[in-house]
Design an enzyme around this catalytic site. Structure first.
Site, PDB file in Angstrom:
ATOM      1  N   VAL A  76      14.435 -23.552  -9.843  1.00 14.58           N
ATOM      2  CA  VAL A  76      15.741 -22.900  -9.735  1.00 14.58           C
ATOM      3  C   VAL A  76      15.514 -21.393  -9.797  1.00 14.58           C
ATOM      4  O   VAL A  76      14.864 -20.902 -10.730  1.00 14.58           O
ATOM      5  CB  VAL A  76      16.694 -23.338 -10.867  1.00 14.58           C
ATOM      6  CG1 VAL A  76      18.026 -22.608 -10.764  1.00 14.58           C
ATOM      7  CG2 VAL A  76      16.894 -24.850 -10.849  1.00 14.58           C
ATOM      8  N   LEU A  78      17.568 -17.818  -9.995  1.00 14.10           N
ATOM      9  CA  LEU A  78      18.866 -17.203 -10.296  1.00 14.10           C
ATOM     10  C   LEU A  78      18.737 -15.687 -10.194  1.00 14.10           C
ATOM     11  O   LEU A  78      17.733 -15.123 -10.632  1.00 14.10           O
ATOM     12  CB  LEU A  78      19.312 -17.549 -11.718  1.00 14.10           C
ATOM     13  CG  LEU A  78      19.635 -19.001 -12.034  1.00 14.10           C
ATOM     14  CD1 LEU A  78      19.805 -19.190 -13.542  1.00 14.10           C
ATOM     15  CD2 LEU A  78      20.896 -19.427 -11.300  1.00 14.10           C
ATOM     16  N   VAL A 103      11.415 -25.600 -13.463  1.00 16.81           N
ATOM     17  CA  VAL A 103      11.204 -24.233 -13.900  1.00 16.81           C
ATOM     18  C   VAL A 103      12.375 -23.420 -13.368  1.00 16.81           C
ATOM     19  O   VAL A 103      12.961 -23.763 -12.335  1.00 16.81           O
ATOM     20  CB  VAL A 103       9.839 -23.687 -13.397  1.00 16.81           C
ATOM     21  CG1 VAL A 103       9.795 -23.577 -11.900  1.00 16.81           C
ATOM     22  CG2 VAL A 103       9.504 -22.372 -14.040  1.00 16.81           C
ATOM     23  N   CYS A 104      12.770 -22.389 -14.112  1.00 16.72           N
ATOM     24  CA  CYS A 104      13.880 -21.541 -13.697  1.00 16.72           C
ATOM     25  C   CYS A 104      13.466 -20.088 -13.894  1.00 16.72           C
ATOM     26  O   CYS A 104      12.955 -19.722 -14.960  1.00 16.72           O
ATOM     27  CB  CYS A 104      15.128 -21.856 -14.527  1.00 16.72           C
ATOM     28  SG  CYS A 104      16.577 -20.882 -14.070  1.00 16.72           S
ATOM     29  N   TYR A 105      13.678 -19.288 -12.867  1.00 18.60           N
ATOM     30  CA  TYR A 105      13.326 -17.865 -12.909  1.00 18.60           C
ATOM     31  C   TYR A 105      14.529 -17.011 -12.563  1.00 18.60           C
ATOM     32  O   TYR A 105      15.362 -17.406 -11.750  1.00 18.60           O
ATOM     33  CB  TYR A 105      12.262 -17.521 -11.850  1.00 18.60           C
ATOM     34  CG  TYR A 105      10.957 -18.230 -11.970  1.00 18.60           C
ATOM     35  CD1 TYR A 105      10.003 -17.817 -12.883  1.00 18.60           C
ATOM     36  CD2 TYR A 105      10.652 -19.297 -11.131  1.00 18.60           C
ATOM     37  CE1 TYR A 105       8.772 -18.449 -12.966  1.00 18.60           C
ATOM     38  CE2 TYR A 105       9.426 -19.932 -11.207  1.00 18.60           C
ATOM     39  CZ  TYR A 105       8.493 -19.506 -12.121  1.00 18.60           C
ATOM     40  OH  TYR A 105       7.286 -20.139 -12.199  1.00 18.60           O
TER      41      TYR A 105
END
Length: 124
Positions: A76, A78, A103-105
Site C-alpha cells: 500500500v 499512501l 507493507v505500507c509506505y
C-alpha cells in the site's frame, strides 16, 4: 510460461506495463490507482480511493480466476501516512479472514494525484 491478465473493468495501464501477469501459479497485480475503469473518474477522499483501488484489484483477480482469499501479499502506498487508519478500515473489509502479508509506505506523490495505490500477489 506467463499469461498476461487484463480486465476491462479495471483502468488500463498508464504506462508500458500489464495490469497483471500470471506465472508459475502466482498472479502479480500491478499497483492499482483509484481510477474507475469505465469512467476514468477518481474519488476525492482516501476511503473512497482505497475502496476503488481494491475493487480494481478484485476485477483483475476475477479475470484471472482468483479471489481475495488467494492474495498472499500487498503493498500500500499512501501520500499521507496520517490516512493509514482510514485506509486500514476499508482494507480490512476486503480481507475478513486470513490476512495477506503487507507493507505500507508514505510516498511523496502518486500518478494522477492519487492518495493511495495498492498492488497484490495472489497464489493458488
Amino acid at each position: 510460461m506467463k499469461r498476461i491478465i487484463a480486465s476491462e473493468k479495471a483502468p488500463a495501464a498508464v504506462g508500458p506495463y500489464s495490469q497483471a501477469i500470471e506465472a508459475g501459479g502466482v498472479l502479480f497485480i500491478s499497483g492499482q490507482l483509484p481510477v474507475d475503469g469505465a469512467t476514468g473518474a477518481m474519488p476525492e477522499d482516501v476511503v473512497s480511493q482505497t475502496r476503488r483501488s481494491l475493487d480494481n484489484i478484485g476485477h483483475i483477480l476475477a479475470e484471472a480466476g482468483y479471489s481475495f482469499d488467494d492474495v498472499v501479499k500487498t503493498t500500500v502506498l499512501l501520500t499521507d501516512i496520517a490516512d493509514f487508519g482510514a485506509m486500514n478500515a476499508v482494507y480490512a473489509e476486503y480481507f475478513p479472514g486470513d490476512k495477506p502479508a503487507r507493507v505500507c509506505y508514505q510516498v511523496a506523490a502518486l500518478p494522477k494525484g492519487a492518495k493511495v495505490e495498492i498492488d497484490a500477489f495472489a497464489a493458488k
